[in-house]
Motif scaffolding. Structure first.
Motif, short mmCIF file in Angstrom:
data_model
loop_
_atom_site.label_atom_id
_atom_site.label_comp_id
_atom_site.label_asym_id
_atom_site.label_seq_id
_atom_site.Cartn_x
_atom_site.Cartn_y
_atom_site.Cartn_z
N GLN A 85 -31.98 -7.06 -131.28
CA GLN A 85 -31.62 -8.23 -130.50
C GLN A 85 -30.46 -8.95 -131.19
O GLN A 85 -30.41 -9.03 -132.42
N PRO A 86 -29.52 -9.48 -130.42
CA PRO A 86 -28.45 -10.27 -131.03
C PRO A 86 -29.03 -11.46 -131.80
O PRO A 86 -30.09 -12.00 -131.44
N SER A 87 -28.36 -11.85 -132.87
CA SER A 87 -28.81 -13.00 -133.66
C SER A 87 -28.77 -14.27 -132.81
O SER A 87 -27.84 -14.48 -132.03
N GLU A 88 -29.78 -15.11 -132.97
CA GLU A 88 -29.81 -16.37 -132.25
C GLU A 88 -28.91 -17.39 -132.94
O GLU A 88 -28.81 -17.42 -134.17
N PHE A 89 -28.24 -18.20 -132.15
CA PHE A 89 -27.44 -19.28 -132.71
C PHE A 89 -27.34 -20.39 -131.67
O PHE A 89 -27.58 -20.17 -130.48
#
Length: 392
Positions: free
Chosen positions: A378-382
């Motif tokens: 999953q893409p990193s959360e930001f």
């Protein structure tokens, strides 16, 4: 050069960019895009000997070239994956070893159709008025055939890199056995056409973000900048490489190390279309930026940062604002900041552009296991910041 005609389109393979004839370049008419310019591709191949380079040219029934694809075979080490993806990698290692699919040294040879060193859709050029899905299928088949041509071309995994989400090629590549997944997005800043200077950009910011920018400029006042020429690079190369390594080792996912000696050839080949700027704190090199002007965009390439001094002197923030200043001066429409540090890039106005990667193992059973692995990525959360004032 090798020729293959097993597909609906004829396929030619080239192992050196200079083997491709001037007639092919002229008919493709692709060099207005820097990433498909022979001088750019030559610089990459000349200076990165740890990577195997090759090129695919597709020709129609009249033997006229209609597409170009770039191939790079890299050694990818599972142990190089860090941060948020480490738990996923440990799961893959465990499953792979149980099934005898993971080599002891944890290295995979990845055959990439794309650009190892730049985020974005820079691996396949297709001429206008072509059936793009037919071409993508032909390239997908040609990639497999290339791997089978010689033991020197051996690869474990095939990758089509960085297609814009939701890609029109998804169905075609899924039909060829590829699995799709997303990693961290490319962060893109859209410049307003009425901005003629950095002051115009700053005026467009909300007060909070303008104050933050002014503070970064104040902190970085002691930094001296230098525009680097090709001739100057040999003196700066050791320090720049050290700064680059401090940044690249922090990346959660890195396909391969970039040889900074490539910069010299890029400057010689592309001139002012390739930018290099270094940052000095008294007599100490503490940062650098690099980038390429491509059509209507400025694409940030690699940066180097001295993290010991970064916070006190706002080195990275200054680099981001300098990219913006350079883009405004050149009247580009977008600045592509790349994948890392998404939140700080959003604080200067960049928004995420999702990119899709397609991956398949050359063997059926490992490919099924690979799909399970990719489902866990999953893409990193930001936190996406919104620094600009609302337009009237």
């Amino acid at each position: 050069m090798l020729l293959c005609s097993k597909h609906s389109l004829n396929v030619r393979y080239f192992y050196n960019i200079n083997e491709i004839s001037n007639d092919i370049w002229k008919e493709l008419d692709c060099e207005s895009n820097r990433y498909f310019h022979r001088k750019y591709l030559e610089a990459l191949q000349l200076n990165n000997s740890s990577i195997k380079f090759a090129y695919i040219v597709l020709l129609n029934e009249n033997n006229s070239p209609v597409a170009l694809a770039t191939i790079q075979i890299v050694d990818f080490y599972l142990d190089s994956v860090q941060n948020d993806m480490q738990s996923v990698v440990e799961w893959v290692k465990c499953m792979g070893r149980k099934l005898g699919l993971i080599p002891p040294e944890n290295v995979f040879k990845i055959l990439t159709c794309g650009n190892t060193f730049v985020s974005g859709e820079h691996g396949v050029f297709i001429k206008d008025n072509q059936d793009k899905n037919t071409i993508i299928r032909s390239i997908a088949k040609a990639v497999v055939d290339f791997e089978n041509l010689s033991a020197k071309n051996s690869a474990d995994v095939f990758m089509f890199k960085d297609f814009e989400n939701i890609s029109e090629f998804t169905t075609s590549l899924h039909d060829e056995g590829y699995n799709s997944f997303n990693v961290d997005p490319n962060m893109v800043l859209h410049l307003e056409p009425n901005w003629s200077s950095l002051d115009d950009y700053l005026t467009a910011l909300k007060t909070k973000f303008r104050v933050k920018a002014r503070k970064a400029f104040k902190l970085s006042e002691l930094l001296k900048t230098e525009d680097v020429t090709a001739g100057r690079l040999s003196e700066l190369f050791p320090e720049m490489t050290s700064l680059y390594k401090t940044v690249s080792t922090k990346a959660s996912f890195n396909l391969g190390d970039f040889n900074l000696k490539t910069y010299k050839t890029l400057k010689e080949n592309l001139g002012d279309n390739y930018i290099l700027k270094v940052y000095w704190l008294e007599d100490k090199l503490v940062g650098f930026l690099s980038g390429v002007f491509n059509q209507e965009s400025l694409d940030a390439h690699f940066v180097g940062i001295d993290y010991v001094n970064n916070r006190q002197y706002a080195i990275y923030q200054r680099i981001l604002y300098d990219y913006i200043s350079l883009g405004i001066a050149k009247k580009v429409k977008t600045i592509n900041f790349g994948r890392t540090a998404s939140e700080i890039k959003s604080s200067v106005g960049a928004v995420p552009q999702d990119l899709t990667i397609y991956l398949r193992h050359k063997k059926t059973i490992p490919n099924r296991i690979l799909s399970l692995f990719l489902n866990r990525i999953q893409p990193s959360e930001f936190t996406q910041r919104h620094p600009f004032k609302l337009k009237d």
